[in-house]
Design an enzyme around this catalytic site. Structure first.
Site, mmCIF file in Angstrom:
data_model
loop_
_atom_site.group_PDB
_atom_site.id
_atom_site.type_symbol
_atom_site.label_atom_id
_atom_site.label_comp_id
_atom_site.label_asym_id
_atom_site.label_seq_id
_atom_site.Cartn_x
_atom_site.Cartn_y
_atom_site.Cartn_z
ATOM 1 N N ASP A 172 13.084 -13.548 -3.295
ATOM 2 C CA ASP A 172 12.830 -12.413 -2.412
ATOM 3 C C ASP A 172 14.094 -12.041 -1.644
ATOM 4 O O ASP A 172 14.634 -12.854 -0.885
ATOM 5 C CB ASP A 172 11.709 -12.777 -1.435
ATOM 6 N N HIS A 203 11.065 -9.610 -4.286
ATOM 7 C CA HIS A 203 10.102 -8.952 -3.414
ATOM 8 C C HIS A 203 9.348 -7.862 -4.185
ATOM 9 O O HIS A 203 9.898 -7.201 -5.060
ATOM 10 C CB HIS A 203 10.863 -8.326 -2.244
#
Length: 234
Positions: A172, A203
Site C-alpha cells: 500500500d 492500495h
C-alpha cells in the site's frame, strides 16, 4: 437499482443523502452501511451496495462529504479528479463523518426492510472510518479495506466490542510497512479483530473498475467479507 433517501444529522445541522439498495426478497434483512472512498458515493460505491443487496442485505451508502459539497461523484481516472478528491479528504472532519455513519445506523435499525443487525464496510478513507465506527458506535460487525491512518489511532482499539475485519494491502502506497507492523502488533492480540494481508497488492486492490484493482485478491477479500457478515449478521 437503488434509491436515494435523506438522513438527518445527529447534531441538527441539516440532512444528507444516502444511496439505498434493498434485496429483491420480501421481509426484513440485515443491513450494511457502505462507507465511501475519497471519491464520494460514486458508481463504484453504488455497485458495492447493489452487490450486497443481491446477496440479501439492505445496503446504504451515506454521502459523507455533504458538509463540504453534496453529491460528490468522482473516479480515479484523471489527475483533476484525484486533486479534487484529495482536497475533499483534507477538508473532511472524520469525527463528524462517524457521527453521520451513526445517524445512518440508527435509520437502518428502524427501517421496515431491515432486521436488528447492522454491519459496515469501508474502503480507503472508509476503511479508517469503519475502524472508528467499530470503536465508537454499537455497530454489530465492521469491515475495513486498506484503511489509511488506522496506525495513528490504535489507542481506540480498546473500545472495540464487536467483530472487526481489516484487509491490508502489503504494498500500500499510503500505508507503509512500519504502519502495517504497528497495526498487527496492536490488533492481532485483540479478541474481536482479524487482519488479512494481501501480498503484492497496492492500495485500492478491490475498487470496482479501479486502476489498481487485482481481481484475484479482490475476490478473496470479498469472499472473506461475505463469510464474516454471514457469521455475524446472519
Amino acid at each position: 437499482m437503488g434509491e436515494t433517501v435523506n438522513i438527518k444529522a445527529l447534531d441538527g445541522s441539516g440532512e444528507f443523502a444516502a444511496y439505498l439498495a434493498k434485496p429483491a426478497t420480501d421481509g426484513p434483512a440485515p443491513s450494511v452501511v457502505v462507507i465511501q472512498e475519497i471519491f464520494g458515493v460514486n458508481e463504484g460505491i453504488r455497485k458495492k451496495c447493489d452487490k450486497l443487496a443481491a446477496d440479501g442485505y439492505v445496503a446504504i451508502a451515506p454521502d459523507l462529504f455533504w458538509r463540504q459539497e453534496p453529491g460528490v461523484d468522482l473516479t480515479d481516472k484523471s489527475k483533476e479528479e484525484w486533486d479534487r478528491a484529495f482536497d475533499l479528504m483534507n477538508g473532511f472532519d472524520a469525527d463528524k463523518g462517524v457521527e453521520d455513519i451513526e445517524a445512518t445506523i440508527k435509520v437502518v435499525r428502524g427501517h421496515d426492510a431491515t432486521g436488528d443487525k447492522v454491519g459496515c464496510v469501508g474502503y480507503c478513507l472508509g476503511g479508517k472510518l469503519a475502524y472508528m465506527t467499530a470503536a465508537r458506535t454499537d455497530i454489530d460487525a465492521s469491515v475495513g479495506y486498506y484503511g489509511v491512518g488506522i496506525d495513528e489511532m490504535l489507542d481506540e482499539a480498546k473500545a472495540i466490542a464487536n467483530p472487526l475485519l481489516l484487509h491490508v494491502a502489503e504494498e500500500d502506497g499510503f500505508v507503509d510497512k512500519d504502519a502495517q507492523a504497528k497495526m498487527h502488533q496492536a490488533l492481532d492480540p485483540h479478541p474481536k479483530v482479524t487482519l488479512h494481508d494481501y501480498p503484492g497488492c497496492d492500495h485500492a486492490f478491490a475498487r470496482e473498475d479501479g486502476i489498481s484493482r487485482v481481481e484475484a485478491a479482490a475476490k478473496l477479500a470479498d469472499e472473506r467479507t461475505m463469510a464474516f457478515f454471514k457469521q455475524h449478521l446472519g
